[in-house]
Write a protein that holds these residues in place. Structure first.
Motif, mmCIF file in Angstrom:
data_model
loop_
_atom_site.group_PDB
_atom_site.id
_atom_site.type_symbol
_atom_site.label_atom_id
_atom_site.label_comp_id
_atom_site.label_asym_id
_atom_site.label_seq_id
_atom_site.Cartn_x
_atom_site.Cartn_y
_atom_site.Cartn_z
ATOM 1 N N SER A 115 0.830 -1.212 0.000
ATOM 2 C CA SER A 115 0.000 0.000 0.000
ATOM 3 C C SER A 115 0.864 1.262 0.000
ATOM 4 O O SER A 115 0.372 2.340 -0.342
ATOM 5 N N ARG A 116 2.130 1.132 0.342
ATOM 6 C CA ARG A 116 3.063 2.258 0.278
ATOM 7 C C ARG A 116 3.518 2.442 -1.166
ATOM 8 O O ARG A 116 3.859 1.470 -1.847
ATOM 9 N N ALA A 117 3.563 3.672 -1.617
ATOM 10 C CA ALA A 117 3.925 3.947 -3.006
ATOM 11 C C ALA A 117 5.338 3.464 -3.333
ATOM 12 O O ALA A 117 5.565 2.884 -4.411
ATOM 13 N N ASP A 118 6.290 3.675 -2.409
ATOM 14 C CA ASP A 118 7.669 3.265 -2.698
ATOM 15 C C ASP A 118 7.788 1.747 -2.798
ATOM 16 O O ASP A 118 8.488 1.218 -3.662
ATOM 17 N N VAL A 119 7.057 1.049 -1.941
ATOM 18 C CA VAL A 119 7.093 -0.415 -1.976
ATOM 19 C C VAL A 119 6.373 -0.932 -3.214
ATOM 20 O O VAL A 119 6.856 -1.850 -3.895
ATOM 21 N N SER A 120 5.223 -0.359 -3.528
ATOM 22 C CA SER A 120 4.469 -0.787 -4.709
ATOM 23 C C SER A 120 5.312 -0.663 -5.973
ATOM 24 O O SER A 120 5.352 -1.571 -6.806
ATOM 25 N N ALA A 121 6.026 0.454 -6.104
ATOM 26 C CA ALA A 121 6.882 0.651 -7.276
ATOM 27 C C ALA A 121 8.018 -0.367 -7.296
ATOM 28 O O ALA A 121 8.354 -0.922 -8.355
ATOM 29 N N ALA A 122 8.605 -0.640 -6.128
ATOM 30 C CA ALA A 122 9.689 -1.617 -6.045
ATOM 31 C C ALA A 122 9.195 -3.014 -6.403
ATOM 32 O O ALA A 122 9.881 -3.773 -7.103
ATOM 33 N N VAL A 123 8.001 -3.363 -5.937
ATOM 34 C CA VAL A 123 7.434 -4.676 -6.226
ATOM 35 C C VAL A 123 7.173 -4.833 -7.723
ATOM 36 O O VAL A 123 7.503 -5.867 -8.326
ATOM 37 N N GLU A 124 6.590 -3.821 -8.335
ATOM 38 C CA GLU A 124 6.310 -3.920 -9.774
ATOM 39 C C GLU A 124 7.597 -4.053 -10.575
ATOM 40 O O GLU A 124 7.674 -4.836 -11.531
ATOM 41 N N ALA A 125 8.622 -3.309 -10.180
ATOM 42 C CA ALA A 125 9.914 -3.421 -10.864
ATOM 43 C C ALA A 125 10.519 -4.813 -10.656
ATOM 44 O O ALA A 125 11.102 -5.400 -11.576
ATOM 45 N N GLY A 126 10.368 -5.351 -9.443
ATOM 46 C CA GLY A 126 10.879 -6.686 -9.154
ATOM 47 C C GLY A 126 10.161 -7.756 -9.952
ATOM 48 O O GLY A 126 10.791 -8.695 -10.468
ATOM 49 N N LEU A 127 8.850 -7.637 -10.081
ATOM 50 C CA LEU A 127 8.089 -8.601 -10.874
ATOM 51 C C LEU A 127 8.495 -8.549 -12.341
ATOM 52 O O LEU A 127 8.635 -9.580 -13.005
ATOM 53 N N SER A 128 8.694 -7.344 -12.841
ATOM 54 C CA SER A 128 9.126 -7.181 -14.230
ATOM 55 C C SER A 128 10.495 -7.821 -14.444
ATOM 56 O O SER A 128 10.729 -8.515 -15.436
ATOM 57 N N CYS A 129 11.393 -7.617 -13.500
ATOM 58 C CA CYS A 129 12.725 -8.211 -13.582
ATOM 59 C C CYS A 129 12.635 -9.732 -13.585
ATOM 60 O O CYS A 129 13.275 -10.405 -14.401
ATOM 61 N N LEU A 130 11.834 -10.297 -12.682
ATOM 62 C CA LEU A 130 11.678 -11.754 -12.626
ATOM 63 C C LEU A 130 11.105 -12.301 -13.925
ATOM 64 O O LEU A 130 11.560 -13.333 -14.433
ATOM 65 N N SER A 131 10.118 -11.622 -14.464
ATOM 66 C CA SER A 131 9.505 -12.071 -15.706
ATOM 67 C C SER A 131 10.536 -12.104 -16.836
ATOM 68 O O SER A 131 10.566 -13.037 -17.649
ATOM 69 N N GLN A 132 11.404 -11.098 -16.861
ATOM 70 C CA GLN A 132 12.443 -11.058 -17.893
ATOM 71 C C GLN A 132 13.517 -12.124 -17.669
ATOM 72 O O GLN A 132 14.120 -12.611 -18.624
ATOM 73 N N MET A 133 13.751 -12.501 -16.410
ATOM 74 C CA MET A 133 14.735 -13.540 -16.103
ATOM 75 C C MET A 133 14.220 -14.934 -16.422
ATOM 76 O O MET A 133 15.009 -15.858 -16.607
ATOM 77 N N GLN A 134 12.903 -15.085 -16.470
ATOM 78 C CA GLN A 134 12.335 -16.419 -16.681
ATOM 79 C C GLN A 134 12.690 -16.930 -18.073
ATOM 80 O O GLN A 134 12.591 -16.213 -19.069
ATOM 81 N N GLU A 135 13.100 -18.173 -18.127
ATOM 82 C CA GLU A 135 13.485 -18.796 -19.386
ATOM 83 C C GLU A 135 12.246 -19.248 -20.158
ATOM 84 O O GLU A 135 11.152 -19.335 -19.612
ATOM 85 N N GLU A 136 12.431 -19.553 -21.415
ATOM 86 C CA GLU A 136 11.308 -19.955 -22.260
ATOM 87 C C GLU A 136 10.659 -21.256 -21.793
ATOM 88 O O GLU A 136 9.494 -21.498 -22.048
ATOM 89 N N ASN A 137 11.421 -22.091 -21.084
ATOM 90 C CA ASN A 137 10.837 -23.329 -20.553
ATOM 91 C C ASN A 137 10.155 -23.110 -19.208
ATOM 92 O O ASN A 137 9.685 -24.048 -18.580
ATOM 93 N N GLY A 138 10.129 -21.843 -18.744
ATOM 94 C CA GLY A 138 9.436 -21.504 -17.505
ATOM 95 C C GLY A 138 10.293 -21.523 -16.265
ATOM 96 O O GLY A 138 9.867 -21.075 -15.204
ATOM 97 N N ALA A 139 11.525 -22.035 -16.355
ATOM 98 C CA ALA A 139 12.407 -22.136 -15.194
ATOM 99 C C ALA A 139 13.228 -20.850 -15.034
ATOM 100 O O ALA A 139 13.093 -19.906 -15.811
ATOM 101 N N PHE A 140 14.046 -20.830 -14.014
ATOM 102 C CA PHE A 140 14.947 -19.719 -13.729
ATOM 103 C C PHE A 140 16.340 -20.275 -13.474
ATOM 104 O O PHE A 140 16.478 -21.380 -12.950
ATOM 105 N N SER A 141 17.354 -19.498 -13.808
ATOM 106 C CA SER A 141 18.734 -19.890 -13.515
ATOM 107 C C SER A 141 19.312 -18.967 -12.463
ATOM 108 O O SER A 141 19.215 -17.748 -12.581
ATOM 109 N N SER A 142 19.896 -19.566 -11.438
ATOM 110 C CA SER A 142 20.580 -18.821 -10.388
ATOM 111 C C SER A 142 22.014 -19.304 -10.332
ATOM 112 O O SER A 142 22.263 -20.515 -10.307
ATOM 113 N N TRP A 143 22.957 -18.371 -10.363
ATOM 114 C CA TRP A 143 24.375 -18.718 -10.376
ATOM 115 C C TRP A 143 24.685 -19.653 -11.545
ATOM 116 O O TRP A 143 25.459 -20.595 -11.433
#
Length: 197
Positions: free
Chosen positions: A80-108
């Motif tokens: 509900s805080r504007a700063d957190v809401s903006a951070a969350v949306e940016a984080g979701l966008s980043c995760l979506s871009q990190m997701q591979e075409e097979n749906g998985a994620f790579s870490s390290w």
């Protein structure tokens, strides 16, 4: 404020702030006056470590799906805080871009079930459906992707080539528990108000 000099939560990096905030909020505990951190300080220590691409990392390097998802889990209650809401949306966008075409994620550099588990848990903490188009690849939801790591004995593998792994299994189980709680209309995984006296 960052109290890393006190050698408490900040000693292990952003992990300490994330899990410190999750622990405080699990039963909405009061923060004692002598505590090194207030909720606000924990929150700011997470927000201030967000990378320019919207993700988070352990030591300030490239954004990592696990750390990004964990940060979103801790921030979920404060959207509900504007700063957190903006951070969350940016984080979701980043995760979506990190997701591979097979749906998985790579870490390290490794595709792992734990990354999928953390992102799935983050979506449930944020009240998002697994049908959210940002996280469906080739018709596969995160649940479908996680279940690809399931082994015949009920355990979960760390990577697609591995057999059952204790850490992978633990994280998969709590991610699936988070999903079940969401489907049953119960509080989120880190909200223990329904199971504490």
């Amino acid at each position: 404020a960052d109290n890393e000099g006190n050698g408490i939560l900040g000693k292990q990096g952003i992990n300490g702030y994330i899990w410190g905030l999750n622990a405080l909020d699990s039963c909405f505990y009061a923060v004692p006056e002598e505590a090194f951190y207030t909720r606000e300080e924990l929150l700011l220590n997470i927000l201030n470590r967000q990378n320019a691409d919207g993700g988070w990392s352990l030591g300030g390097g490239a954004s990592d799906p696990d750390l990004t998802a964990m940060a979103l889990q801790a921030l979920a209650r404060y959207r509900s805080r504007a700063d957190v809401s903006a951070a969350v949306e940016a984080g979701l966008s980043c995760l979506s871009q990190m997701q591979e075409e097979n749906g998985a994620f790579s870490s390290w550099g490794t595709e792992s079930s734990e990354s999928v588990s953390q992102v799935l848990t983050a979506l449930t903490e944020l009240g998002l459906s697994l049908d959210d188009a940002r996280f469906v690849k080739n018709g596969q939801t995160l649940e479908d992707v996680l279940l690809r790591f399931a082994q015949d004995d009920g355990s979960f593998a760390h990577t697609p080539e591995d057999g059952g792994n204790l850490l992978a299994t633990t994280q998969a189980f709590y991610a699936l528990t988070a999903l079940q709680r969401a489907r049953n209309g119960k509080p989120t995984l880190y909200d223990m108000s329904d199971v504490t006296p």
